[in-house]
Scaffold this active site. Sequence first.
Site, PDB file in Angstrom:
ATOM      1  N   GLY A  45      11.847  55.411  54.737  1.00 27.38           N
ATOM      2  CA  GLY A  45      10.995  54.470  55.441  1.00 27.38           C
ATOM      3  C   GLY A  45      11.708  53.737  56.568  1.00 27.38           C
ATOM      4  N   PHE A  46      10.935  53.144  57.453  1.00 27.11           N
ATOM      5  CA  PHE A  46      11.440  52.421  58.620  1.00 27.11           C
ATOM      6  C   PHE A  46      12.403  51.309  58.215  1.00 27.11           C
ATOM      7  CE2 PHE A  46      10.100  49.313  62.192  1.00 27.11           C
ATOM      8  CZ  PHE A  46      11.046  49.799  63.073  1.00 27.11           C
TER       9      PHE A  46
ATOM     10  N   PRO B   1       8.159  40.087  55.220  1.00 26.43           N
ATOM     11  CA  PRO B   1       7.952  40.270  56.667  1.00 26.43           C
ATOM     12  C   PRO B   1       6.478  40.282  57.032  1.00 26.43           C
ATOM     13  CG  PRO B   1       8.403  42.372  55.630  1.00 26.43           C
ATOM     14  CD  PRO B   1       8.479  41.347  54.534  1.00 26.43           C
TER      15      PRO B   1
ATOM     16  N   SER C 151       3.330  50.356  61.950  1.00 28.91           N
ATOM     17  CA  SER C 151       3.370  49.138  62.767  1.00 28.91           C
ATOM     18  C   SER C 151       3.652  49.456  64.231  1.00 28.91           C
ATOM     19  CB  SER C 151       4.447  48.183  62.240  1.00 28.91           C
ATOM     20  OG  SER C 151       4.150  47.734  60.950  1.00 28.91           O
TER      21      SER C 151
ATOM     22  N   ASP D 173       9.713  59.713  42.424  1.00 32.56           N
ATOM     23  CA  ASP D 173       8.351  59.388  42.862  1.00 32.56           C
ATOM     24  C   ASP D 173       7.910  58.106  42.155  1.00 32.56           C
ATOM     25  OD1 ASP D 173       5.513  59.286  43.173  1.00 32.56           O
ATOM     26  OD2 ASP D 173       5.436  61.455  43.423  1.00 32.56           O
TER      27      ASP D 173
ATOM     28  N   LYS E  76       0.209  44.836  47.238  1.00 33.93           N
ATOM     29  CA  LYS E  76       1.439  44.066  47.389  1.00 33.93           C
ATOM     30  C   LYS E  76       1.410  42.794  46.552  1.00 33.93           C
ATOM     31  CE  LYS E  76       4.470  45.024  49.876  1.00 33.93           C
ATOM     32  NZ  LYS E  76       5.676  45.860  49.690  1.00 33.93           N
TER      33      LYS E  76
ATOM     34  N   ARG F   6      10.589  60.619  47.842  1.00 25.79           N
ATOM     35  CA  ARG F   6       9.639  61.476  47.143  1.00 25.79           C
ATOM     36  C   ARG F   6       9.759  62.903  47.658  1.00 25.79           C
ATOM     37  NH1 ARG F   6       3.380  60.070  47.826  1.00 25.79           N
ATOM     38  NH2 ARG F   6       3.993  60.595  49.967  1.00 25.79           N
TER      39      ARG F   6
ATOM     40  N   ALA G 209      10.389  50.754  48.866  1.00 20.95           N
ATOM     41  CA  ALA G 209       9.339  51.766  48.964  1.00 20.95           C
ATOM     42  C   ALA G 209       7.948  51.156  48.861  1.00 20.95           C
ATOM     43  CB  ALA G 209       9.514  52.808  47.858  1.00 20.95           C
TER      44      ALA G 209
ATOM     45  N   ALA H  47      13.740  50.777  55.151  1.00 14.98           N
ATOM     46  CA  ALA H  47      14.796  51.257  54.257  1.00 14.98           C
ATOM     47  C   ALA H  47      15.958  51.876  55.024  1.00 14.98           C
ATOM     48  CB  ALA H  47      14.226  52.262  53.264  1.00 14.98           C
TER      49      ALA H  47
END
Length: 349
Positions: A16-17, A191, A206, A67, A168, A38, A88, A19
Amino acid sequence: MWGHIMDRILVTGASGFVAKHVIGQLLSLGYKVRGTVRDRAKLHNILAAMDELAPGAEDRLEIVGADLLDDAGWLEAMEDVAAVMHVATVIVGEEPKDPAVVIRPAVEGTERVLRSAHAAGVTRVIMTSSIATVGYGHGHEKGKRTYSELDFTNLSQMRRPWAYCTGKTRAEQAAWAFASGNNMALTTIHPGAILGPATDPQTSISLQMVGGLLDGSTPAMPRIGFAISDVRDVAAMHVAALRNPESAGHRYLCTGPYQSFEDVATILRKAYPDHPITVKTVPDWIMRVLARLGGPVSQIINDIGNEKHYDATKGERLLGRPLHTPEQAILSAAESLIRFDLIKLKKAR
């Protein structure tokens, strides 16, 4: 104590961006990192990012498969780990017809990661949360309001359901409950809209906001705004939390000043005058009608008519410096999109 140099840190969602920036900062400081993915086909993008963020440190990076919706591999991933960075998450560009697509990985995934950490004797977790768990369901439908870490989203009072917000919020609630009941030291980082520099062509949803303005595919802007977060700050706050034991048990906002969609367009228009960046806006009543049809508008309808500000004083204190400005985050995102040929240059109409 956690956070000693050369400790091994587990980072979930390593492709991810956020991570990738977390991993890069950890490797640069001398930590060993085990990242979970994953899909191991994304290993190339992770290594490309590390070439830029932490060159020469690849020997301290290990990528394993796991996963969020499957127990397989998680206990092995936790072996010889000093702390977990649970980064994640599942983010989609449109509200899904089945909210479980987003909610299940958020909630069940968080519970699975924490259970596995606890079973392996890992007691320190830093978790990427969101302002989605802070600023919603408070009856704020118009005007300005400032939120802090003391505010917690009330899902039962939201104007319209939003899968990401639900996932979330429930995930963070589950994390705090688990941490409290199992003597686990938890910190959450919150964030807003995460921009900043991409390190490879695999970017985040984003950044599509910036891309849509630059390439002209956004014909008109909703009259909303957001707290913009620079990915470098988000990653640095995770690392600062790891290195500061007093951060355990706390939530930290990592959010810059409120920026309207028009503010973002103005910043980009000044830097890229030859791009077809719209000046048009969509009236609120049209947005409300469109929200009933689903799609991307339904994800932002709770922000129509109000202006949410987030007080990042506590987060900046943890970080030990001011956050990047929204302009820095916006322009570095734009530069990345152009650099990786993700924006096709067009002349202004």
